[in-house]
Design a protein around this motif. Structure first.
Motif, PDB file in Angstrom:
ATOM      1  N   HIS A  10      -7.277   3.134  -6.395  1.00  0.00           N
ATOM      2  CA  HIS A  10      -6.533   3.257  -5.400  1.00  0.00           C
ATOM      3  C   HIS A  10      -6.968   3.976  -4.363  1.00  0.00           C
ATOM      4  N   ASP A  11      -6.450   3.633  -3.152  1.00  0.00           N
ATOM      5  CA  ASP A  11      -6.564   4.386  -1.740  1.00  0.00           C
ATOM      6  C   ASP A  11      -8.028   4.586  -1.368  1.00  0.00           C
ATOM      7  N   ILE A  40      -7.372   0.581   1.802  1.00  0.00           N
ATOM      8  CA  ILE A  40      -6.695   0.664   2.960  1.00  0.00           C
ATOM      9  C   ILE A  40      -7.255   0.409   4.178  1.00  0.00           C
ATOM     10  N   HIS A  43      -6.497   4.000   7.021  1.00  0.00           N
ATOM     11  CA  HIS A  43      -5.600   5.107   6.296  1.00  0.00           C
ATOM     12  C   HIS A  43      -4.771   6.225   7.066  1.00  0.00           C
ATOM     13  N   HIS A  72      -4.361  -3.166   0.246  1.00  0.00           N
ATOM     14  CA  HIS A  72      -3.401  -1.875  -0.358  1.00  0.00           C
ATOM     15  C   HIS A  72      -2.826  -1.220   0.958  1.00  0.00           C
ATOM     16  N   GLY A  73      -1.658  -1.920   1.307  1.00  0.00           N
ATOM     17  CA  GLY A  73      -0.904  -1.558   2.537  1.00  0.00           C
ATOM     18  C   GLY A  73      -1.681  -1.824   3.781  1.00  0.00           C
ATOM     19  N   HIS A  76      -0.720   2.780   4.639  1.00  0.00           N
ATOM     20  CA  HIS A  76      -0.455   3.609   3.467  1.00  0.00           C
ATOM     21  C   HIS A  76       0.451   4.795   3.881  1.00  0.00           C
ATOM     22  N   GLU A  99       4.417   7.830   1.023  1.00  0.00           N
ATOM     23  CA  GLU A  99       3.350   6.837   0.896  1.00  0.00           C
ATOM     24  C   GLU A  99       4.014   5.349   0.757  1.00  0.00           C
ATOM     25  N   GLU A 101       4.880   2.600   1.923  1.00  0.00           N
ATOM     26  CA  GLU A 101       4.848   1.868   3.218  1.00  0.00           C
ATOM     27  C   GLU A 101       5.607   0.416   3.140  1.00  0.00           C
ATOM     28  N   PRO A 135       1.215   0.232  -1.679  1.00  0.00           N
ATOM     29  CA  PRO A 135       1.380   1.592  -1.817  1.00  0.00           C
ATOM     30  C   PRO A 135       2.287   2.331  -2.780  1.00  0.00           C
TER      31      PRO A 135
END
Length: 247
Positions: A10-11, A40, A43, A72-73, A76, A99, A101, A135
């Protein structure tokens, strides 16, 4: 049918690239053939992919090597509202540290962010993402409608994989919390028990975050569990698993 291990990171962003490269190196070393990378687009509004060509090029290399690029968003980061109830405040501020979102977005705003995210991926040459994962896995009903409207193949929650054709696979993800000492201790104990409970499941999910690698105890446990899982499981990405399920 061979049971499956899906490892997701993730992230992933220019802000976390160095740590993510380290994690992926360790995953490859223990036999993870492909990882779902939750990327992201911008970010926290500080790192748009189009302003970081080195990160975009690295992600292109990862995709060419078999890793999956997942949307991923967008930022985020959730914009807090003034009318939140106590439960909402706990989920969005304490549980997710702001986080979540896509937790309570209106459908139109969710569509806009999804389209912007895909457009930014396309601008830097990344493959068209077939999966969207919110997220903190917090995806409200209106935002879920937006994901369907934008024709993603799947999303995931903490306890399941949801295909947009209506199919679901109930499977809890192992995930660690590194934000404080007590959370790290609890994560180690919980994931040791959860791994044992999930040994017979068809799909085992392990979700990683860049801060996990700052703590040797978390890193050791994660890699040890992955080694154990791969003794009896085939590693693949969410996208590959979903496409196989749709056939």
């Amino acid at each position: 049918q061979t049971p499956v291990l899906i490892v997701s990171l993730h992230d992933v962003s220019p802000l976390t690239q160095t740590r993510c490269m380290e994690i992926l190196g360790d995953l490859r070393a223990v036999g993870v053939a492909a990882t779902s990378l939750l990327v992201i687009p911008n970010h926290h509004g500080k790192a748009p992919l189009d302003a970081h060509p080195a990160c975009a090029a690295w992600l292109l290399d990862r995709a060419a090597d078999g890793d999956e690029i997942v949307l991923h968003g967008y930022f985020h980061r959730r914009v807090s509202r003034g009318d939140e109830g106590l439960g909402e405040r706990w989920i969005t501020r304490c549980y997710t540290a702001g986080e979540g979102e896509f937790f309570d977005l209106e459908e139109g705003e969710a569509v806009r962010l999804l389209q912007n995210g895909r457009a930014l991926f396309a601008e830097v040459g990344l493959p068209h993402p077939t999966g969207f994962i919110a997220p903190a896995w917090l995806l409200g009903e209106a935002a879920l409608r937006a994901v369907r409207r934008e024709e993603f193949l799947y999303t995931t929650y903490l306890n399941r994989i949801t295909r947009m054709d209506g199919g679901e696979e109930m499977t809890q993800s192992l995930v660690w919390s590194a934000r404080s000492a007590w959370r790290r201790v609890a994560s180690l104990a919980w994931n040791r028990l959860l791994f044992q409970r999930l040994l017979r499941t068809r799909v085992l999910r392990i979700g990683l975050h860049p801060p996990d690698w700052e703590y040797p105890a978390l890193r050791r446990q994660i890699l040890a569990l992955i080694r154990r899982a791969l003794a009896h499981r085939q590693s693949m990405t969410y996208e590959h698993w979903v496409q196989a399920a749709l056939r």
